[in-house]
Scaffold this active site. Structure first.
Site: not given
Ligand code: NAP
Length: 519
Positions: A298, A259
């Protein structure tokens, strides 16, 4: 300062090494720290997999009892969780309720789905897909598709913006399917998730091993996943793409759902009168999506398409509606919008606004730094509610995860609206405001392939329609293309990610007995 521990192999584990520091985004004061260094992820997976047998052994009726008990535990701690969401997420009380009540509501809704399944299936734990299909001239030889629970683990990796709802919308579905979960919240806002898991563990309502928690990095957890395991990821498109490529995933066929981000749109139909009820609903929904959770949803509207002849009126109405927004520390009376949640989000939101503004007109707001009401000068991650008039290449390609929309004129045709929706390359949701049935028919047909969900709002439902930014447990959530191509929730549909569909051919009488279809 609170040290967030991980809950793995049935016990709490304090990570070693230098921890990540979680801060209050309203004033940048540290509130907690987290590290998962030293967690034995191999043992954690083994423990969860073995314990999964107990979860799978529960009938749907018993799973309903479990989900209800979880909802009750979180509800009893609601005030505490709302406070933590304010401190660690920069949420207003309303924002915090949206997250925490969303978690409780989704667990409760899935408890009802579980009861419905129990009513239909009794003690049976697998699902049927369709009816018998006759496979030979003799009707005795038939086929039947069934869904059974996969005996693996679900690893849930979640985004920072919904530490409660994001966690439990996934857990509810996994548990209903009978699959144990290892959940990993985004580190920066993990406090609410951590406390909620602590409460659930203390309550004793969870079957042993059903729910594990990782606070901090996932270490080598993902590369250890096996063919019956699952990764359900929510976050940015970039991280989602990287995780799909985890070593061994392709070879072992690990199931992955993503997602990701999304350039959701709101479209004003050509028939909508300026100042009409439908017009006001569109306006209300755009303002809510810009300001609720400081635009960090999102599903929030990023692009608003308005017929050219009504654009000036809409701009004026929007500016007027946003003039009452007070940005500041959400624990302050009168503040209606908090900061964005992290320093990285602040940096990205400001640079994103600057990119959207290139060659366009900034109607209100902008990328410049501001202080929040009742926040120390120069501290906190505050962004101004921003409206950009006009479109450039970034408008359809860059998700600014903050309180910002682009107002874009279009020719009023359904084909024009659908084409603009498609320029976002796949979105979670978009909303369409009109009473013109021909226009609605054409726009649904043209835009649906680009969208996971659509709100069609006309005058008969304007006063009752749920806002497009609200994800409902009964409706699917996810979207094609850049939105990740995943699908969650949708009532029973959500279970299928955690189950295996198998085509079984055999004797109609034998299969009828085995499957309880009575034939
Ligand atoms: P993100 O930076 O991609 O991080 C998401 C999750 O992935 C976090 O728990 C992060 O952990 C983890 N992560 C990052 N790198 C990783 C790796 N190499 N291995 C394992 N886990 C890893 O996103 P975000 O900044 O938290 O969220 C914002 C984005 O999410 C926006 O683009 C938004 O549109 C999207 N979003 C989508 C939805 C949906 O339902 N489609 C819902 C909410 C948000 P750490 O925090 O420990 O780095």
């Amino acid at each position: 300062m609170i040290r967030l521990e991980s809950y793995v192999s049935g016990r709490w584990f304090a990570g070693a090494g230098r921890p990540a520091v979680l801060v209050n985004p309203s004033n940048e004061e540290p509130v907690a720290e987290a590290s998962s260094e030293g967690v034995d992820f191999g043992a954690a997976l083994d423990f969860a997999r073995q314990s999964g047998a107990a979860l799978r052994a529960l009938t749907f009726g018993e799973r309903a009892t479990l989900l209800k008990a979880m909802a009750k535990v979180l509800h009893q701690a609601r005030e505490e969780l709302l406070d933590l969401a304010q401190v660690n997420g920069g949420n207003t009380r309303g924002d915090a309720k949206f997250d925490v009540d969303g978690a409780i509501g989704t667990l409760s809704a899935y408890a009802v789905t579980a009861e419905q399944l129990a009513g239909r299936l009794g003690d049976r734990k697998f699902l049927l897909d369709g009816d018998f299909i006759q496979l030979a001239r003799n009707p005795r030889f038939v086929g039947q598709h069934i869904y059974t629970t996969r005996p693996g683990v679900a690893v849930h990796v979640n985004a920072f913006n919904f530490p409660a709802w994001g966690t439990y919308e996934k857990v509810a579905v996994s548990f209903l399917a009978g699959v144990p979960v290892i959940t990993k919240p985004a580190t920066a806002t993990a406090l609410v998730t951590y406390r909620s898991v602590q409460l659930l563990v203390e309550s004793g309502c969870l079957p042993a091993g059903a729910l594990s928690l990782v606070c901090g990095s996932t270490g080598d957890l993902l590369s250890r996943l096996q063919p019956q395991d699952h990764l359900a990821f929510t976050g940015s498109n970039t991280t989602g793409a990287a995780l799909r490529g985890t070593a061994g995933f392709a070879e072992r066929g690990v199931r992955v759902t993503v997602e990701a981000d999304s350039l959701n749109a709101a479209v004003c139909g050509p028939d909508v009168g300026v100042g009409s009820e439908v017009w006001s609903t569109l306006l209300r929904n755009v303002v809510q999506d810009m300001t609720q959770k400081t635009g960090q949803k999102c599903t929030a509207v990023r692009r608003v398409f308005v017929p050219s002849d009504k654009l000036a009126d809409f701009e004026e109405s929007l500016v007027d509606a946003l003039s009452g927004v007070v940005v500041g520390d959400p624990r302050t009376d009168g503040v209606t919008m908090g900061p964005v949640s992290t320093a990285n989000q602040l940096r990205d939101a400001r640079s994103g606004i600057a990119a959207l503004a290139q060659g366009n007109r900034v109607v209100v707001g902008g990328a410049e730094a501001i202080d929040g009401k009742n926040a120390p000068a120069g501290k906190g991650y505050y962004v101004r509610p921003t409206v950009i008039a006009g479109a450039n290449a970034s408008t359809h390609d860059l998700e600014v995860f903050g309180p910002c929309v682009s107002l874009v004129p279009y020719d009023g045709s359904a084909a024009g609206a659908a084409a603009d929706i498609g320029r976002g390359q796949g979105s979670l949701v978009s909303s369409f405001y009109s009473d013109d049935r021909a226009w609605i028919g054409d726009v649904v047909a043209g835009a649906a392939p680009w969208l996971g969900r659509m709100l069609v709002c006309g005058s008969k439902v304007a006063d009752m329609a749920t806002p497009p930014g609200m994800v409902l447990p009964s409706m699917v959530h996810g979207g094609p293309g850049r939105a990740g191509g995943g699908e969650e929730l949708g009532g029973e549909r959500g279970l299928l990610f955690y189950m295996q569909r198998t085509a079984v051919a055999g004797d109609r009488v034998v299969l009828g007995k085995v499957f309880g279809t009575g034939e």
